[in-house]
Design an enzyme around this catalytic site. Structure first.
Site, PDB file in Angstrom:
ATOM      1  CD  GLU A  19      -2.380   1.370   2.762  1.00 28.84           C
ATOM      2  OE1 GLU A  19      -3.389   0.707   3.007  1.00 28.84           O
ATOM      3  OE2 GLU A  19      -1.858   2.159   3.580  1.00 28.84           O
ATOM      4  CB  THR A  50      -4.215   5.533   1.278  1.00 37.76           C
ATOM      5  OG1 THR A  50      -3.170   6.462   1.012  1.00 37.76           O
ATOM      6  CG2 THR A  50      -3.655   4.287   1.923  1.00 37.76           C
ATOM      7  CG  HIS A  95      -7.541   2.417  -0.166  1.00 31.98           C
ATOM      8  ND1 HIS A  95      -6.879   2.378   1.040  1.00 31.98           N
ATOM      9  CD2 HIS A  95      -7.120   1.320  -0.868  1.00 31.98           C
ATOM     10  CE1 HIS A  95      -6.108   1.310   1.078  1.00 31.98           C
ATOM     11  NE2 HIS A  95      -6.211   0.658  -0.074  1.00 31.98           N
ATOM     12  N   GLY A 126     -13.710   5.467   5.958  1.00 28.57           N
ATOM     13  CA  GLY A 126     -12.802   6.625   5.939  1.00 28.57           C
ATOM     14  C   GLY A 126     -12.473   7.088   7.343  1.00 28.57           C
ATOM     15  CB  ALA A 145     -17.269   0.171   4.495  1.00 34.57           C
ATOM     16  CG  HIS A 184     -13.849  -0.011  13.682  1.00 34.02           C
ATOM     17  ND1 HIS A 184     -14.768   0.881  14.156  1.00 34.02           N
ATOM     18  CD2 HIS A 184     -13.046   0.684  12.835  1.00 34.02           C
ATOM     19  CE1 HIS A 184     -14.556   2.073  13.598  1.00 34.02           C
ATOM     20  NE2 HIS A 184     -13.509   1.970  12.792  1.00 34.02           N
ATOM     21  CD  GLN A 211      -5.397  -0.906  11.212  1.00 33.75           C
ATOM     22  OE1 GLN A 211      -4.429  -0.870  10.446  1.00 33.75           O
ATOM     23  NE2 GLN A 211      -6.242   0.091  11.348  1.00 33.75           N
TER      24      GLN A 211
HETATM   25  P1  FAD Z   1     -17.171   0.167   8.440  1.00 35.00           P
HETATM   26  O1  FAD Z   1     -17.125  -1.192   7.880  1.00 35.00           O
HETATM   27  O2  FAD Z   1     -18.208   1.092   7.921  1.00 35.00           O
HETATM   28  O3  FAD Z   1     -17.331   0.017  10.031  1.00 35.00           O
HETATM   29  C1  FAD Z   1     -17.153   1.129  10.891  1.00 35.00           C
HETATM   30  C2  FAD Z   1     -17.741   0.805  12.259  1.00 35.00           C
HETATM   31  O4  FAD Z   1     -19.157   0.760  12.191  1.00 35.00           O
HETATM   32  C3  FAD Z   1     -17.319  -0.552  12.833  1.00 35.00           C
HETATM   33  O5  FAD Z   1     -17.247  -0.425  14.231  1.00 35.00           O
HETATM   34  C4  FAD Z   1     -18.450  -1.483  12.449  1.00 35.00           C
HETATM   35  O6  FAD Z   1     -18.576  -2.580  13.330  1.00 35.00           O
HETATM   36  C5  FAD Z   1     -19.652  -0.549  12.521  1.00 35.00           C
HETATM   37  N1  FAD Z   1     -20.692  -0.803  11.527  1.00 35.00           N
HETATM   38  C6  FAD Z   1     -20.513  -1.160  10.236  1.00 35.00           C
HETATM   39  N2  FAD Z   1     -21.701  -1.210   9.594  1.00 35.00           N
HETATM   40  C7  FAD Z   1     -22.642  -0.839  10.499  1.00 35.00           C
HETATM   41  C8  FAD Z   1     -24.056  -0.657  10.446  1.00 35.00           C
HETATM   42  N3  FAD Z   1     -24.735  -0.880   9.313  1.00 35.00           N
HETATM   43  N4  FAD Z   1     -24.701  -0.262  11.570  1.00 35.00           N
HETATM   44  C9  FAD Z   1     -24.017  -0.024  12.726  1.00 35.00           C
HETATM   45  N5  FAD Z   1     -22.672  -0.196  12.841  1.00 35.00           N
HETATM   46  C10 FAD Z   1     -21.998  -0.582  11.729  1.00 35.00           C
HETATM   47  N6  FAD Z   1      -9.114   5.386   5.874  1.00 35.00           N
HETATM   48  C11 FAD Z   1      -9.046   6.379   4.958  1.00 35.00           C
HETATM   49  O7  FAD Z   1      -9.548   7.484   5.210  1.00 35.00           O
HETATM   50  N7  FAD Z   1      -8.414   6.184   3.738  1.00 35.00           N
HETATM   51  C12 FAD Z   1      -7.865   4.977   3.410  1.00 35.00           C
HETATM   52  O8  FAD Z   1      -7.315   4.842   2.317  1.00 35.00           O
HETATM   53  C13 FAD Z   1      -7.934   3.907   4.359  1.00 35.00           C
HETATM   54  N8  FAD Z   1      -7.431   2.683   4.059  1.00 35.00           N
HETATM   55  C14 FAD Z   1      -7.587   1.663   4.970  1.00 35.00           C
HETATM   56  C15 FAD Z   1      -7.149   0.374   4.617  1.00 35.00           C
HETATM   57  C16 FAD Z   1      -7.267  -0.679   5.519  1.00 35.00           C
HETATM   58  C17 FAD Z   1      -6.817  -2.057   5.128  1.00 35.00           C
HETATM   59  C18 FAD Z   1      -7.836  -0.446   6.805  1.00 35.00           C
HETATM   60  C19 FAD Z   1      -7.944  -1.585   7.808  1.00 35.00           C
HETATM   61  C20 FAD Z   1      -8.286   0.808   7.158  1.00 35.00           C
HETATM   62  C21 FAD Z   1      -8.179   1.886   6.248  1.00 35.00           C
HETATM   63  N9  FAD Z   1      -8.655   3.161   6.537  1.00 35.00           N
HETATM   64  C22 FAD Z   1      -8.572   4.164   5.612  1.00 35.00           C
HETATM   65  C23 FAD Z   1      -9.226   3.438   7.854  1.00 35.00           C
HETATM   66  C24 FAD Z   1     -10.753   3.220   7.919  1.00 35.00           C
HETATM   67  O9  FAD Z   1     -11.406   4.150   7.069  1.00 35.00           O
HETATM   68  C25 FAD Z   1     -11.185   3.431   9.368  1.00 35.00           C
HETATM   69  O10 FAD Z   1     -10.654   2.400  10.169  1.00 35.00           O
HETATM   70  C26 FAD Z   1     -12.675   3.596   9.603  1.00 35.00           C
HETATM   71  O11 FAD Z   1     -12.847   4.028  10.960  1.00 35.00           O
HETATM   72  C27 FAD Z   1     -13.489   2.294   9.471  1.00 35.00           C
HETATM   73  O12 FAD Z   1     -13.566   1.931   8.160  1.00 35.00           O
HETATM   74  P2  FAD Z   1     -14.353   0.592   7.683  1.00 35.00           P
HETATM   75  O13 FAD Z   1     -14.446   0.654   6.248  1.00 35.00           O
HETATM   76  O14 FAD Z   1     -13.770  -0.591   8.341  1.00 35.00           O
HETATM   77  O15 FAD Z   1     -15.780   0.934   8.352  1.00 35.00           O
END
Ligand code: FAD
Length: 318
Positions: A19, A50, A95, A126, A145, A184, A211
């Protein structure tokens, strides 16, 4: 080619991938291409780039009031993906994040990727660290997401936001999502987090990237729990070598992960960061070798757009 096709074609052999971050404004893409060039020796089938939302900075105005300015320090993810793909003939994975865009803008960005022949995306909520408003997106933007995954999966079926296209075109994106072996930080517990991860998979995710973690046991246990929960897609471990003593506290604070006692003790013994780098590389090599022996599909290294440590690790492992 899709990330999942690369994994299938490898027939059980562990792949190497990285990455990188878009350059900060004011720097050139050549610096980034120079970082990637020596890593191409290890044949990464794909490279992630990213995405960085705007950060809020505060400036004092001449009338004494404080002005809040949203500023993007690392723009250009899609263009950089196209440039890396063109230069090294490698698949790239931009991303994409929820906040900051309307679903219509996201759809347009996905069309741009489709036209560029980029058919892998990693879909994320994000970071909201540097911009608390990112956690409460405006403009009808997606919140989780899984909402993004659902949108892209529908585009793959030829279903668009407001109208069917006239020629019945469909996109063909391979969809990656993030997961957290140590949970998370907003999730009340790992099982709830897994429930939402399963929801992302049910919405259409094709593979998972984790992560960073420093204790392989956490990854192995996480994979077992995912499988028991019916999450059967590839789970790619994300790895990062420690490089500075200060990371003993910054990594847990920023990424909500544990640093094992044995690693922390080794780092504490170092007299400077040069020695810390050595310890970090050795630890990451051991982690990588064990994950490879256990059949991890890909080892994905968070390079922070620096190549030296990753080159050393890749030489020892691949
Ligand atoms: P989600 O899957 O949306 O989850 C977020 C939280 O909400 C979790 O606690 C989950 O359990 C909960 N949740 C999910 N869906 C629901 C729902 N429907 N109802 C209630 N709760 C729910 N960030 C950036 O800004 N740019 C990047 O390029 C970037 N790259 C990354 C790459 C990797 C491999 C990783 C692990 C993280 C990256 N991040 C990046 C960070 C990421 O955006 C953050 O960790 C963010 O806080 C969570 O993203 P997610 O997509 O896992 O969230």
């Amino acid at each position: 080619m899709k990330v999942t096709e690369h994994i299938a074609n490898a027939q059980g052999k562990t792949l190497f991938s990285i990455e990188v971050l878009p350059p900060q404004k004011g720097k050139t893409i050549d610096d980034l291409l120079r970082v990637i060039e020596p890593l191409m020796e290890f044949k990464p089938p794909f490279i992630d780039v990213t995405y960085h939302r705007e950060e809020l900075i505060y400036k004092k105005r001449s009338d004494g009031l404080i002005e809040e300015i949203p500023l993007r320090k690392r723009p250009g993810t899609v263009g950089i993906c196209a440039a890396i793909k063109g230069r090294f003939n490698v698949d790239t994975v931009p991303h994409l994040v929820c906040g900051g865009f309307t679903p219509e803008e996201t759809e347009d960005a996905l069309f741009t990727l489709h036209y560029l022949g980029i058919n892998n995306v990693l879909l994320l909520q994000g970071d909201s660290d540097k911009n608390p408003k990112a956690a409460n997106p405006k403009n009808n933007a997606h919140k989780y997401a899984s909402d993004l995954v659902y949108q892209v999966a529908r585009m793959n079926q030829g279903k668009f936001l407001h109208e069917e296209t006239e020629n019945e075109m469909k996109t063909n994106f391979c969809i990656g999502v993030a997961a957290y072996p140590e949970k998370h930080y907003e999730s009340p517990n790992l099982n709830t987090d897994l429930k939402w991860l399963k929801h992302k998979v049910d919405c259409g995710a094709d593979y998972i990237v984790t992560q960073m973690f420093f204790d392989n046991k956490k990854y192995f246990e996480f994979v077992d729990k995912c499988r028991a929960a019916g999450i059967l897609i590839p789970i790619i471990p994300g790895l990062k070598p420690i490089a500075q003593r200060s990371q003993l506290s910054t990594l847990p604070r920023i990424f909500h992960i544990d640093i094992p006692e044995a690693l922390a003790n080794e780092v504490e013994k170092c007299k400077d960061d040069k020695e810390v780098k050595r310890v970090g590389i050795e630890w990451c090599i051991q982690q990588s070798k064990e994950l490879k022996a256990a059949g991890a599909p890909v080892l994905h290294y968070y390079t922070m757009s620096r190549s030296e440590a990753t080159i050393e690790i890749a030489k020892a492992v691949f």
